[in-house]
Write an enzyme that holds these catalytic residues in place. Structure first.
Site, PDB file in Angstrom:
ATOM      1  N   CYS A  34       0.864  -1.190   0.000  1.00  0.00           N
ATOM      2  CA  CYS A  34       0.000   0.000   0.000  1.00  0.00           C
ATOM      3  C   CYS A  34       0.901   1.241   0.000  1.00  0.00           C
ATOM      4  O   CYS A  34       0.668   2.207  -0.736  1.00  0.00           O
ATOM      5  CB  CYS A  34      -0.879   0.047   1.230  1.00  0.00           C
TER       6      CYS A  34
ATOM      7  N   CYS B 188       2.351   2.910  -3.216  1.00  0.00           N
ATOM      8  CA  CYS B 188       1.556   3.881  -3.990  1.00  0.00           C
ATOM      9  C   CYS B 188       1.116   5.054  -3.119  1.00  0.00           C
ATOM     10  O   CYS B 188       0.893   6.148  -3.623  1.00  0.00           O
ATOM     11  CB  CYS B 188       0.327   3.205  -4.574  1.00  0.00           C
TER      12      CYS B 188
ATOM     13  N   CYS C  57     -35.221   5.140  18.235  1.00  0.00           N
ATOM     14  CA  CYS C  57     -34.219   5.070  19.304  1.00  0.00           C
ATOM     15  C   CYS C  57     -33.198   6.200  19.181  1.00  0.00           C
ATOM     16  O   CYS C  57     -32.956   6.928  20.145  1.00  0.00           O
ATOM     17  CB  CYS C  57     -33.512   3.717  19.284  1.00  0.00           C
TER      18      CYS C  57
ATOM     19  N   ARG D  99     -21.846  -3.396  14.168  1.00  0.00           N
ATOM     20  CA  ARG D  99     -22.719  -2.678  15.111  1.00  0.00           C
ATOM     21  C   ARG D  99     -24.141  -2.586  14.561  1.00  0.00           C
ATOM     22  O   ARG D  99     -25.126  -2.762  15.279  1.00  0.00           O
ATOM     23  CB  ARG D  99     -22.146  -1.276  15.374  1.00  0.00           C
TER      24      ARG D  99
ATOM     25  N   CYS E  42     -27.795  -3.882  16.097  1.00  0.00           N
ATOM     26  CA  CYS E  42     -29.039  -3.116  16.267  1.00  0.00           C
ATOM     27  C   CYS E  42     -30.195  -3.794  15.557  1.00  0.00           C
ATOM     28  O   CYS E  42     -31.308  -3.831  16.078  1.00  0.00           O
ATOM     29  CB  CYS E  42     -28.856  -1.674  15.777  1.00  0.00           C
TER      30      CYS E  42
HETATM   31  C1  HEC Z   1     -34.240  -0.271  20.610  1.00  0.00           C
HETATM   32  C2  HEC Z   1     -33.423   0.882  20.325  1.00  0.00           C
HETATM   33  C3  HEC Z   1     -32.527   0.827  19.118  1.00  0.00           C
HETATM   34  C4  HEC Z   1     -32.889   0.692  17.820  1.00  0.00           C
HETATM   35  C5  HEC Z   1     -34.271   0.518  17.237  1.00  0.00           C
HETATM   36  C6  HEC Z   1     -31.666   0.807  17.049  1.00  0.00           C
HETATM   37  N1  HEC Z   1     -30.595   0.987  17.870  1.00  0.00           N
HETATM   38 FE1  HEC Z   1     -28.714   1.462  17.303  1.00  0.00          FE
HETATM   39  N2  HEC Z   1     -28.113   1.391  19.223  1.00  0.00           N
HETATM   40  C7  HEC Z   1     -28.932   1.195  20.307  1.00  0.00           C
HETATM   41  C8  HEC Z   1     -28.118   1.172  21.511  1.00  0.00           C
HETATM   42  C9  HEC Z   1     -28.621   0.975  22.926  1.00  0.00           C
HETATM   43  C10 HEC Z   1     -26.783   1.379  21.098  1.00  0.00           C
HETATM   44  C11 HEC Z   1     -25.524   1.454  21.977  1.00  0.00           C
HETATM   45  C12 HEC Z   1     -25.419   2.827  22.589  1.00  0.00           C
HETATM   46  C13 HEC Z   1     -25.262   3.900  21.540  1.00  0.00           C
HETATM   47  O1  HEC Z   1     -24.148   4.147  21.069  1.00  0.00           O
HETATM   48  O2  HEC Z   1     -26.295   4.482  21.114  1.00  0.00           O
HETATM   49  C14 HEC Z   1     -26.821   1.558  19.653  1.00  0.00           C
HETATM   50  C15 HEC Z   1     -25.714   1.843  18.890  1.00  0.00           C
HETATM   51  C16 HEC Z   1     -25.770   2.208  17.554  1.00  0.00           C
HETATM   52  C17 HEC Z   1     -24.671   2.735  16.791  1.00  0.00           C
HETATM   53  C18 HEC Z   1     -23.260   2.985  17.296  1.00  0.00           C
HETATM   54  C19 HEC Z   1     -23.058   4.431  17.673  1.00  0.00           C
HETATM   55  C20 HEC Z   1     -21.648   4.701  18.096  1.00  0.00           C
HETATM   56  O3  HEC Z   1     -21.184   5.807  17.819  1.00  0.00           O
HETATM   57  O4  HEC Z   1     -21.009   3.826  18.703  1.00  0.00           O
HETATM   58  C21 HEC Z   1     -25.128   2.964  15.537  1.00  0.00           C
HETATM   59  C22 HEC Z   1     -24.342   3.518  14.373  1.00  0.00           C
HETATM   60  C23 HEC Z   1     -26.505   2.573  15.509  1.00  0.00           C
HETATM   61  N3  HEC Z   1     -26.867   2.117  16.748  1.00  0.00           N
HETATM   62  C24 HEC Z   1     -27.326   2.619  14.401  1.00  0.00           C
HETATM   63  C25 HEC Z   1     -28.609   2.081  14.357  1.00  0.00           C
HETATM   64  C26 HEC Z   1     -29.368   1.920  13.147  1.00  0.00           C
HETATM   65  C27 HEC Z   1     -28.897   2.346  11.770  1.00  0.00           C
HETATM   66  C28 HEC Z   1     -30.554   1.367  13.491  1.00  0.00           C
HETATM   67  C29 HEC Z   1     -31.671   0.921  12.584  1.00  0.00           C
HETATM   68  C30 HEC Z   1     -31.351  -0.205  11.729  1.00  0.00           C
HETATM   69  C31 HEC Z   1     -30.541   1.216  14.926  1.00  0.00           C
HETATM   70  N4  HEC Z   1     -29.332   1.622  15.411  1.00  0.00           N
HETATM   71  C32 HEC Z   1     -31.613   0.754  15.681  1.00  0.00           C
HETATM   72  C33 HEC Z   1     -30.299   1.072  20.291  1.00  0.00           C
HETATM   73  C34 HEC Z   1     -31.073   0.980  19.144  1.00  0.00           C
HETATM   74  C1  HEC Z   2      -0.636   0.256  -7.422  1.00  0.00           C
HETATM   75  C2  HEC Z   2      -0.931   1.400  -6.596  1.00  0.00           C
HETATM   76  C3  HEC Z   2      -1.816   1.220  -5.365  1.00  0.00           C
HETATM   77  C4  HEC Z   2      -1.710   0.265  -4.392  1.00  0.00           C
HETATM   78  C5  HEC Z   2      -0.738  -0.881  -4.284  1.00  0.00           C
HETATM   79  C6  HEC Z   2      -2.715   0.606  -3.412  1.00  0.00           C
HETATM   80  N1  HEC Z   2      -3.406   1.703  -3.785  1.00  0.00           N
HETATM   81 FE1  HEC Z   2      -4.849   2.636  -2.739  1.00  0.00          FE
HETATM   82  N2  HEC Z   2      -5.196   3.881  -4.280  1.00  0.00           N
HETATM   83  C7  HEC Z   2      -4.440   3.930  -5.442  1.00  0.00           C
HETATM   84  C8  HEC Z   2      -5.025   4.898  -6.343  1.00  0.00           C
HETATM   85  C9  HEC Z   2      -4.517   5.257  -7.723  1.00  0.00           C
HETATM   86  C10 HEC Z   2      -6.160   5.436  -5.670  1.00  0.00           C
HETATM   87  C11 HEC Z   2      -7.145   6.458  -6.189  1.00  0.00           C
HETATM   88  C12 HEC Z   2      -6.651   7.788  -5.828  1.00  0.00           C
HETATM   89  C13 HEC Z   2      -7.724   8.752  -6.138  1.00  0.00           C
HETATM   90  O1  HEC Z   2      -7.806   9.188  -7.268  1.00  0.00           O
HETATM   91  O2  HEC Z   2      -8.501   9.038  -5.220  1.00  0.00           O
HETATM   92  C14 HEC Z   2      -6.219   4.785  -4.373  1.00  0.00           C
HETATM   93  C15 HEC Z   2      -7.159   5.075  -3.402  1.00  0.00           C
HETATM   94  C16 HEC Z   2      -7.072   4.615  -2.099  1.00  0.00           C
HETATM   95  C17 HEC Z   2      -7.855   5.115  -1.003  1.00  0.00           C
HETATM   96  C18 HEC Z   2      -8.892   6.228  -1.078  1.00  0.00           C
HETATM   97  C19 HEC Z   2      -8.207   7.556  -0.900  1.00  0.00           C
HETATM   98  C20 HEC Z   2      -9.179   8.711  -0.953  1.00  0.00           C
HETATM   99  O3  HEC Z   2      -8.736   9.838  -0.697  1.00  0.00           O
HETATM  100  O4  HEC Z   2     -10.368   8.505  -1.231  1.00  0.00           O
HETATM  101  C21 HEC Z   2      -7.493   4.413   0.112  1.00  0.00           C
HETATM  102  C22 HEC Z   2      -8.043   4.573   1.516  1.00  0.00           C
HETATM  103  C23 HEC Z   2      -6.484   3.472  -0.303  1.00  0.00           C
HETATM  104  N3  HEC Z   2      -6.241   3.631  -1.641  1.00  0.00           N
HETATM  105  C24 HEC Z   2      -5.871   2.550   0.540  1.00  0.00           C
HETATM  106  C25 HEC Z   2      -5.020   1.565   0.088  1.00  0.00           C
HETATM  107  C26 HEC Z   2      -4.589   0.445   0.899  1.00  0.00           C
HETATM  108  C27 HEC Z   2      -4.962   0.215   2.348  1.00  0.00           C
HETATM  109  C28 HEC Z   2      -3.782  -0.317   0.105  1.00  0.00           C
HETATM  110  C29 HEC Z   2      -3.107  -1.631   0.446  1.00  0.00           C
HETATM  111  C30 HEC Z   2      -4.018  -2.725   0.795  1.00  0.00           C
HETATM  112  C31 HEC Z   2      -3.699   0.340  -1.187  1.00  0.00           C
HETATM  113  N4  HEC Z   2      -4.479   1.453  -1.161  1.00  0.00           N
HETATM  114  C32 HEC Z   2      -2.941  -0.121  -2.247  1.00  0.00           C
HETATM  115  C33 HEC Z   2      -3.316   3.186  -5.718  1.00  0.00           C
HETATM  116  C34 HEC Z   2      -2.895   2.109  -4.982  1.00  0.00           C
END
Ligand code: HEC
Ligand code: HEC
Length: 251
Positions: free
Chosen positions: A66, A69, A170, A208, A212
């Site tokens: 990685c 590049c 939620c 995560r 949920c």
């Molecule tokens: C019954 C309530 C409930 C529902 C419905 C629910 N969640 Fe959660 N979710 C939680 C709880 C509790 C946590 C852990 C505490 C927190 O970070 O909010 C959590 C955590 C998360 C987190 C992590 C936040 C962080 O920063 O760590 C994400 C993202 C999330 N939920 C997205 C969703 C999404 C998208 C849905 C719908 C598909 C969903 N949740 C439905 C209760 C709920």
């Molecule tokens: C042969 C060259 C090459 C190799 C090896 C390579 N990359 Fe890339 N990667 C690129 C190019 C080219 C882009 C596109 C750059 C652009 O135009 O945003 C890119 C884009 C990315 C992006 C998005 C950057 C952005 O700003 O959106 C990430 C993250 C990334 N590479 C991670 C990796 C990781 C982790 C690896 C190893 C597993 C890896 N690359 C291997 C050439 C490479």
């Protein structure tokens, strides 16, 4: 001046949620867990970041490292994570950070994909995201991203599962309430991959989301599924302006 007042009221209802209203998940942690998260010696997720950094420099069997590049990643990839998920050109697919890394792995390194939740992909994603720590989330939700964003929003607002609850009920309606020892946050998801005590390891945002979905006895979609990708974009758009906090710790 009744009309402008009404307009203003309408605008505030229609305006997308901003960072003023949405707080990061860390805000809702216990003070002890927040302290642990902030201490690199006590936050185990940094181990994954370090592994990711090593992997980034490792030369695979074929192709370049990685690093070959992406020289000086601390500068060249700084901020990259704030723009994901994003629509890939020319494929038109929505990619999150994990799928962008897999794309480089397969198309540029000519190696088999790591796979979602593999230690390698989690480490590389945690490492790359950590290079954006403190920078504000800023995804595109317009243009080609719009349909994905809208699908994510519809998912977020739809009641689902045996409990017939939407994400919004939620993570909007019950923010700050306790649920099985957690305090419900806005679901910003800006700290992933994160170390979760319940998992005893680092996991992706989609892990995560699956937790949920299971919590409301609804369909759990696959890691990297279009449904969760769209949802991830919506969450990222909602979290606009919040700093990246990877690698976070969660209960
Ligand atoms: C019954 C309530 C409930 C529902 C419905 C629910 N969640 Fe959660 N979710 C939680 C709880 C509790 C946590 C852990 C505490 C927190 O970070 O909010 C959590 C955590 C998360 C987190 C992590 C936040 C962080 O920063 O760590 C994400 C993202 C999330 N939920 C997205 C969703 C999404 C998208 C849905 C719908 C598909 C969903 N949740 C439905 C209760 C709920
Ligand atoms: C042969 C060259 C090459 C190799 C090896 C390579 N990359 Fe890339 N990667 C690129 C190019 C080219 C882009 C596109 C750059 C652009 O135009 O945003 C890119 C884009 C990315 C992006 C998005 C950057 C952005 O700003 O959106 C990430 C993250 C990334 N590479 C991670 C990796 C990781 C982790 C690896 C190893 C597993 C890896 N690359 C291997 C050439 C490479």
């Amino acid at each position: 001046m009744r009309v402008p007042a009404l307009l203003l009221a309408l605008l505030s209802v229609l305006a997308p949620a901003s960072a003023d209203e949405i707080a990061s998940g860390s805000t809702f942690l216990s003070p002890e867990l927040r302290r642990r998260q902030g201490d690199p010696n006590r936050n185990p997720a940094w181990f994954w970041v370090d592994q990711g950094k090593e992997l980034f420099a490792e030369k695979p069997a074929t192709g370049q490292a990685c690093l070959g590049c992406h020289a000086d990643p601390a500068a060249s990839l700084r901020g990259a994570a704030t723009h994901y998920p994003q629509v890939d050109r020319p494929s038109g697919k929505l990619l999150n950070l994990e799928s962008r890394i897999e794309q480089c792995r397969v198309e540029r390194q000519r190696q088999p994909a790591f796979g979602y939740e593999s230690a390698e992909l989690l480490s590389l994603t945690a490492y790359v995201a950590s290079l954006s720590r403190g920078l504000p989330m800023s995804v595109r939700t317009d243009g080609p991203a719009r349909p994905f964003y809208e699908a994510g929003q519809a998912f977020f607002e739809r009641r689902q599962g045996q409990l017939n609850l939407s994400c919004k009920q939620c993570h909007d309606g019950l923010v700050g309430q306790k649920l099985r020892g957690d305090t419900i946050s806005h679901g910003a998801g800006t700290g992933y991959p994160a170390y979760r005590l319940e998992w005893n390891t680092v996991g992706s945002l989609h892990r995560r989301l699956r937790a949920c979905s299971l919590g409301v006895r609804a369909t759990q979609f696959d890691y990297g599924s279009p449904e969760y990708l769209a949802l991830e974009l919506y969450l990222a758009g909602r979290a606009e302006g919040l700093p990246v906090e990877t690698p976070a710790m969660r209960r």
